[in-house]
Motif scaffolding. Sequence first.
Motif, PDB file in Angstrom:
ATOM      1  N   MET A 246       0.832  -1.169   0.000  1.00  0.00           N
ATOM      2  CA  MET A 246       0.000   0.000   0.000  1.00  0.00           C
ATOM      3  C   MET A 246       0.886   1.244   0.000  1.00  0.00           C
ATOM      4  SD  MET A 246      -3.088   1.277   2.535  1.00  0.00           S
ATOM      5  CE  MET A 246      -3.533  -0.351   2.989  1.00  0.00           C
ATOM      6  N   THR A 247       0.515   2.217  -0.818  1.00  0.00           N
ATOM      7  CA  THR A 247       1.242   3.466  -0.930  1.00  0.00           C
ATOM      8  C   THR A 247       0.385   4.592  -0.378  1.00  0.00           C
ATOM      9  OG1 THR A 247       2.343   2.700  -2.922  1.00  0.00           O
ATOM     10  CG2 THR A 247       2.303   5.063  -2.552  1.00  0.00           C
ATOM     11  N   ASP A 248       0.965   5.483   0.395  1.00  0.00           N
ATOM     12  CA  ASP A 248       0.272   6.659   0.901  1.00  0.00           C
ATOM     13  C   ASP A 248       1.158   7.874   0.677  1.00  0.00           C
ATOM     14  OD1 ASP A 248      -2.071   5.434   2.006  1.00  0.00           O
ATOM     15  OD2 ASP A 248      -0.887   4.769   3.704  1.00  0.00           O
ATOM     16  N   GLU A 249       0.545   8.951   0.195  1.00  0.00           N
ATOM     17  CA  GLU A 249       1.266  10.206   0.008  1.00  0.00           C
ATOM     18  C   GLU A 249       0.277  11.342   0.217  1.00  0.00           C
ATOM     19  OE1 GLU A 249       3.811  12.594  -3.416  1.00  0.00           O
ATOM     20  OE2 GLU A 249       3.138  10.565  -3.817  1.00  0.00           O
ATOM     21  N   THR A 250       0.690  12.388   0.907  1.00  0.00           N
ATOM     22  CA  THR A 250      -0.189  13.525   1.129  1.00  0.00           C
ATOM     23  C   THR A 250       0.437  14.801   0.577  1.00  0.00           C
ATOM     24  OG1 THR A 250       0.727  13.941   3.322  1.00  0.00           O
ATOM     25  CG2 THR A 250      -1.217  12.535   3.218  1.00  0.00           C
ATOM     26  N   ALA A 251      -0.432  15.758   0.320  1.00  0.00           N
ATOM     27  CA  ALA A 251      -0.005  17.084  -0.114  1.00  0.00           C
ATOM     28  C   ALA A 251      -1.028  18.072   0.427  1.00  0.00           C
ATOM     29  CB  ALA A 251       0.055  17.167  -1.635  1.00  0.00           C
ATOM     30  N   ALA A 252      -0.602  19.284   0.681  1.00  0.00           N
ATOM     31  CA  ALA A 252      -1.519  20.309   1.186  1.00  0.00           C
ATOM     32  C   ALA A 252      -1.178  21.651   0.559  1.00  0.00           C
ATOM     33  CB  ALA A 252      -1.439  20.396   2.700  1.00  0.00           C
ATOM     34  N   ALA A 253      -2.221  22.406   0.236  1.00  0.00           N
ATOM     35  CA  ALA A 253      -2.067  23.759  -0.295  1.00  0.00           C
ATOM     36  C   ALA A 253      -3.440  24.413  -0.307  1.00  0.00           C
ATOM     37  CB  ALA A 253      -1.494  23.737  -1.707  1.00  0.00           C
ATOM     38  N   ASN A 254      -3.470  25.713  -0.161  1.00  0.00           N
ATOM     39  CA  ASN A 254      -4.711  26.475  -0.279  1.00  0.00           C
ATOM     40  C   ASN A 254      -5.820  25.954   0.639  1.00  0.00           C
ATOM     41  OD1 ASN A 254      -3.530  27.977  -2.500  1.00  0.00           O
ATOM     42  ND2 ASN A 254      -3.871  26.141  -3.719  1.00  0.00           N
ATOM     43  N   ASP A 255      -5.465  25.557   1.853  1.00  0.00           N
ATOM     44  CA  ASP A 255      -6.415  25.018   2.829  1.00  0.00           C
ATOM     45  C   ASP A 255      -7.079  23.722   2.373  1.00  0.00           C
ATOM     46  OD1 ASP A 255      -5.935  27.074   4.686  1.00  0.00           O
ATOM     47  OD2 ASP A 255      -7.358  28.380   3.645  1.00  0.00           O
ATOM     48  N   VAL A 256      -6.419  22.986   1.498  1.00  0.00           N
ATOM     49  CA  VAL A 256      -6.907  21.689   1.022  1.00  0.00           C
ATOM     50  C   VAL A 256      -5.840  20.647   1.320  1.00  0.00           C
ATOM     51  CG1 VAL A 256      -7.690  20.334  -0.967  1.00  0.00           C
ATOM     52  CG2 VAL A 256      -8.154  22.797  -0.878  1.00  0.00           C
ATOM     53  N   THR A 257      -6.263  19.511   1.855  1.00  0.00           N
ATOM     54  CA  THR A 257      -5.367  18.380   2.076  1.00  0.00           C
ATOM     55  C   THR A 257      -5.756  17.271   1.108  1.00  0.00           C
ATOM     56  OG1 THR A 257      -5.142  18.924   4.404  1.00  0.00           O
ATOM     57  CG2 THR A 257      -4.520  16.696   3.756  1.00  0.00           C
ATOM     58  N   ALA A 258      -4.761  16.710   0.438  1.00  0.00           N
ATOM     59  CA  ALA A 258      -4.986  15.598  -0.487  1.00  0.00           C
ATOM     60  C   ALA A 258      -4.214  14.395   0.019  1.00  0.00           C
ATOM     61  CB  ALA A 258      -4.503  15.966  -1.882  1.00  0.00           C
ATOM     62  N   CYS A 259      -4.862  13.242  -0.002  1.00  0.00           N
ATOM     63  CA  CYS A 259      -4.220  11.997   0.413  1.00  0.00           C
ATOM     64  C   CYS A 259      -4.385  10.971  -0.706  1.00  0.00           C
ATOM     65  CB  CYS A 259      -4.849  11.483   1.701  1.00  0.00           C
ATOM     66  SG  CYS A 259      -4.074   9.963   2.290  1.00  0.00           S
ATOM     67  N   TYR A 260      -3.267  10.505  -1.234  1.00  0.00           N
ATOM     68  CA  TYR A 260      -3.270   9.477  -2.273  1.00  0.00           C
ATOM     69  C   TYR A 260      -2.956   8.138  -1.621  1.00  0.00           C
ATOM     70  CZ  TYR A 260      -1.762   6.679  -6.234  1.00  0.00           C
ATOM     71  OH  TYR A 260      -1.626   5.683  -7.159  1.00  0.00           O
ATOM     72  N   THR A 261      -3.806   7.146  -1.897  1.00  0.00           N
ATOM     73  CA  THR A 261      -3.642   5.811  -1.322  1.00  0.00           C
ATOM     74  C   THR A 261      -3.837   4.759  -2.406  1.00  0.00           C
ATOM     75  OG1 THR A 261      -4.597   6.593   0.751  1.00  0.00           O
ATOM     76  CG2 THR A 261      -4.493   4.231   0.461  1.00  0.00           C
ATOM     77  N   GLU A 262      -3.024   3.718  -2.340  1.00  0.00           N
ATOM     78  CA  GLU A 262      -3.219   2.559  -3.203  1.00  0.00           C
ATOM     79  C   GLU A 262      -3.621   1.387  -2.331  1.00  0.00           C
ATOM     80  OE1 GLU A 262       0.227   1.813  -5.601  1.00  0.00           O
ATOM     81  OE2 GLU A 262       0.106   3.758  -6.579  1.00  0.00           O
ATOM     82  N   THR A 263      -4.766   0.803  -2.658  1.00  0.00           N
ATOM     83  CA  THR A 263      -5.230  -0.384  -1.946  1.00  0.00           C
ATOM     84  C   THR A 263      -4.992  -1.595  -2.842  1.00  0.00           C
ATOM     85  OG1 THR A 263      -7.495  -0.331  -2.823  1.00  0.00           O
ATOM     86  CG2 THR A 263      -7.041   1.023  -0.858  1.00  0.00           C
ATOM     87  N   ASP A 264      -5.487  -2.748  -2.432  1.00  0.00           N
ATOM     88  CA  ASP A 264      -5.345  -3.951  -3.255  1.00  0.00           C
ATOM     89  C   ASP A 264      -6.088  -3.823  -4.582  1.00  0.00           C
ATOM     90  OD1 ASP A 264      -3.758  -5.193  -1.395  1.00  0.00           O
ATOM     91  OD2 ASP A 264      -5.415  -6.272  -0.452  1.00  0.00           O
ATOM     92  N   SER A 265      -7.140  -2.990  -4.632  1.00  0.00           N
ATOM     93  CA  SER A 265      -7.952  -2.911  -5.838  1.00  0.00           C
ATOM     94  C   SER A 265      -8.044  -1.521  -6.473  1.00  0.00           C
ATOM     95  CB  SER A 265      -9.374  -3.399  -5.543  1.00  0.00           C
ATOM     96  OG  SER A 265      -9.963  -2.587  -4.549  1.00  0.00           O
TER      97      SER A 265
ATOM     98  N   VAL B 104      -6.720   5.774  -4.941  1.00  0.00           N
ATOM     99  CA  VAL B 104      -7.699   6.754  -4.467  1.00  0.00           C
ATOM    100  C   VAL B 104      -6.994   8.054  -4.099  1.00  0.00           C
ATOM    101  CG1 VAL B 104      -9.475   7.259  -2.746  1.00  0.00           C
ATOM    102  CG2 VAL B 104      -9.170   4.909  -3.557  1.00  0.00           C
ATOM    103  N   LEU B 105      -7.525   9.147  -4.616  1.00  0.00           N
ATOM    104  CA  LEU B 105      -7.052  10.481  -4.283  1.00  0.00           C
ATOM    105  C   LEU B 105      -8.199  11.186  -3.570  1.00  0.00           C
ATOM    106  CD1 LEU B 105      -5.015  12.788  -4.406  1.00  0.00           C
ATOM    107  CD2 LEU B 105      -5.853  13.300  -6.716  1.00  0.00           C
ATOM    108  N   ALA B 106      -8.054  11.379  -2.256  1.00  0.00           N
ATOM    109  CA  ALA B 106      -9.112  11.974  -1.445  1.00  0.00           C
ATOM    110  C   ALA B 106      -8.717  13.384  -1.023  1.00  0.00           C
ATOM    111  CB  ALA B 106      -9.373  11.113  -0.220  1.00  0.00           C
ATOM    112  N   PHE B 107      -9.683  14.295  -1.097  1.00  0.00           N
ATOM    113  CA  PHE B 107      -9.471  15.690  -0.729  1.00  0.00           C
ATOM    114  C   PHE B 107     -10.339  16.060   0.455  1.00  0.00           C
ATOM    115  CE2 PHE B 107      -8.803  15.464  -5.341  1.00  0.00           C
ATOM    116  CZ  PHE B 107      -7.539  16.022  -5.449  1.00  0.00           C
ATOM    117  N   GLU B 108      -9.837  16.981   1.291  1.00  0.00           N
ATOM    118  CA  GLU B 108     -10.610  17.530   2.405  1.00  0.00           C
ATOM    119  C   GLU B 108     -10.306  19.012   2.493  1.00  0.00           C
ATOM    120  OE1 GLU B 108     -11.712  19.191   6.015  1.00  0.00           O
ATOM    121  OE2 GLU B 108      -9.598  18.798   5.677  1.00  0.00           O
ATOM    122  N   SER B 109     -11.386  19.794   2.612  1.00  0.00           N
ATOM    123  CA  SER B 109     -11.234  21.241   2.746  1.00  0.00           C
ATOM    124  C   SER B 109     -12.411  21.781   3.541  1.00  0.00           C
ATOM    125  CB  SER B 109     -11.191  21.915   1.366  1.00  0.00           C
ATOM    126  OG  SER B 109     -11.128  23.316   1.507  1.00  0.00           O
TER     127      SER B 109
END
Length: 91
Positions: free
Chosen positions: A1-20, A23-28
């Motif tokens: 599983m791979t996880d990577e995050t980034a943040a800018a402009n009051d937005v957090t992005a989390c990239y995840t790789e699962t078995d299937s 997914v790139l999830a955003f929260e603001s």
Amino acid sequence: MTDETAAANDVTACYTETDSERVLAFESDGQTAAIAQNREGYAMLKVRPTADGDELERYYGFDMALDHAAELLGISSHDLPVPESAGDMGM
């Protein structure tokens, strides 16, 4: 599983790789949106209200999926940070 995050402009992005999926999830400001693609990376992108939510729409292009995700967050797609690992999503 791979996880990577980034943040800018009051937005957090989390990239995840699962078995299937990839997914790139955003929260603001309490709002969420997600873009998912199959693990192999050749299928259409699914936009969801959350990482595990029901699919709202499918897109071939990453830019169109980012536009929809930004709309769900109430911001411009130019304000979305994209972790490097997610940069090749889309067809």
